[in-house]
Design a protein around this motif. Structure first.
Motif, PDB file in Angstrom:
ATOM      1  N   LEU A   1       0.831  -1.215   0.000  1.00 19.62           N
ATOM      2  CA  LEU A   1       0.000   0.000   0.000  1.00 19.62           C
ATOM      3  C   LEU A   1       0.861   1.260   0.000  1.00 19.62           C
ATOM      4  O   LEU A   1       0.542   2.238  -0.683  1.00 19.62           O
ATOM      5  CB  LEU A   1      -0.941  -0.001   1.203  1.00 19.62           C
ATOM      6  CG  LEU A   1      -2.109  -0.976   1.139  1.00 19.62           C
ATOM      7  CD1 LEU A   1      -2.859  -0.978   2.459  1.00 19.62           C
ATOM      8  CD2 LEU A   1      -3.025  -0.627  -0.005  1.00 19.62           C
ATOM      9  N   GLY A   2       1.925   1.229   0.762  1.00 16.50           N
ATOM     10  CA  GLY A   2       2.830   2.382   0.765  1.00 16.50           C
ATOM     11  C   GLY A   2       3.473   2.607  -0.584  1.00 16.50           C
ATOM     12  O   GLY A   2       3.575   3.743  -1.069  1.00 16.50           O
ATOM     13  N   ALA A   3       3.900   1.512  -1.215  1.00 23.44           N
ATOM     14  CA  ALA A   3       4.509   1.633  -2.541  1.00 23.44           C
ATOM     15  C   ALA A   3       3.498   2.111  -3.573  1.00 23.44           C
ATOM     16  O   ALA A   3       3.843   2.886  -4.478  1.00 23.44           O
ATOM     17  CB  ALA A   3       5.100   0.293  -2.959  1.00 23.44           C
ATOM     18  N   SER A   4       2.256   1.675  -3.441  1.00 17.65           N
ATOM     19  CA  SER A   4       1.221   2.136  -4.376  1.00 17.65           C
ATOM     20  C   SER A   4       1.002   3.640  -4.251  1.00 17.65           C
ATOM     21  O   SER A   4       0.899   4.339  -5.262  1.00 17.65           O
ATOM     22  CB  SER A   4      -0.100   1.422  -4.095  1.00 17.65           C
ATOM     23  OG  SER A   4      -0.013   0.084  -4.431  1.00 17.65           O
ATOM     24  N   GLY A   5       0.943   4.124  -3.023  1.00 19.72           N
ATOM     25  CA  GLY A   5       0.750   5.559  -2.823  1.00 19.72           C
ATOM     26  C   GLY A   5       1.896   6.391  -3.359  1.00 19.72           C
ATOM     27  O   GLY A   5       1.686   7.405  -4.025  1.00 19.72           O
ATOM     28  N   VAL A   6       3.099   5.942  -3.089  1.00 20.36           N
ATOM     29  CA  VAL A   6       4.271   6.686  -3.563  1.00 20.36           C
ATOM     30  C   VAL A   6       4.361   6.654  -5.084  1.00 20.36           C
ATOM     31  O   VAL A   6       4.630   7.680  -5.726  1.00 20.36           O
ATOM     32  CB  VAL A   6       5.556   6.125  -2.913  1.00 20.36           C
ATOM     33  CG1 VAL A   6       6.792   6.685  -3.574  1.00 20.36           C
ATOM     34  CG2 VAL A   6       5.553   6.417  -1.429  1.00 20.36           C
ATOM     35  N   SER A   7       4.115   5.491  -5.674  1.00 26.52           N
ATOM     36  CA  SER A   7       4.195   5.404  -7.134  1.00 26.52           C
ATOM     37  C   SER A   7       3.036   6.146  -7.801  1.00 26.52           C
ATOM     38  O   SER A   7       3.185   6.635  -8.916  1.00 26.52           O
ATOM     39  CB  SER A   7       4.231   3.951  -7.584  1.00 26.52           C
ATOM     40  OG  SER A   7       3.031   3.309  -7.253  1.00 26.52           O
ATOM     41  N   LEU A   8       1.893   6.246  -7.133  1.00 31.48           N
ATOM     42  CA  LEU A   8       0.775   7.025  -7.675  1.00 31.48           C
ATOM     43  C   LEU A   8       1.153   8.488  -7.796  1.00 31.48           C
ATOM     44  O   LEU A   8       0.932   9.113  -8.831  1.00 31.48           O
ATOM     45  CB  LEU A   8      -0.451   6.854  -6.780  1.00 31.48           C
ATOM     46  CG  LEU A   8      -1.724   7.519  -7.245  1.00 31.48           C
ATOM     47  CD1 LEU A   8      -2.320   6.718  -8.392  1.00 31.48           C
ATOM     48  CD2 LEU A   8      -2.703   7.610  -6.117  1.00 31.48           C
ATOM     49  N   VAL A   9       1.764   9.017  -6.761  1.00 36.00           N
ATOM     50  CA  VAL A   9       2.199  10.422  -6.795  1.00 36.00           C
ATOM     51  C   VAL A   9       3.309  10.610  -7.823  1.00 36.00           C
ATOM     52  O   VAL A   9       3.312  11.576  -8.596  1.00 36.00           O
ATOM     53  CB  VAL A   9       2.652  10.876  -5.386  1.00 36.00           C
ATOM     54  CG1 VAL A   9       3.276  12.255  -5.442  1.00 36.00           C
ATOM     55  CG2 VAL A   9       1.478  10.860  -4.430  1.00 36.00           C
TER      56      VAL A   9
END
Length: 74
Positions: free
Chosen positions: A59-67
């Motif tokens: 989930l953390g990686a998804s948020g960072v990669s989304l930004v």
């Protein structure tokens, strides 16, 4: 007599195709975020962490990669 131009989007140039819910840019950004989250989560789990830690890492990686993808994809 019915008015053909009032319903179903019939115009002199022909019927218009329905608009999509998301733009191509949005779909690409969301797919990049999903893929990054899945990869990081799987690698975290395979590294020996429990499922909860792998989900949180994904989930953390998804948020960072989304930004990140939002700023990169024009």
């Amino acid at each position: 007599m019915t008015n053909l131009n009032s319903s179903y989007g019939n115009s002199p140039s022909g019927p218009q195709p329905p608009r999509s819910l998301f733009s191509l840019r949005t779909v690409v950004i969301l797919l990049v975020a999903l893929l990054a989250g899945l990869v990081v989560g799987a690698l975290t789990f395979l590294a020996g962490q429990n499922v909860a830690a792998a989900v949180l890492a994904g989930l953390g990686a998804s948020g960072v990669s989304l930004v990140g993808a939002h700023t990169l994809v024009q």
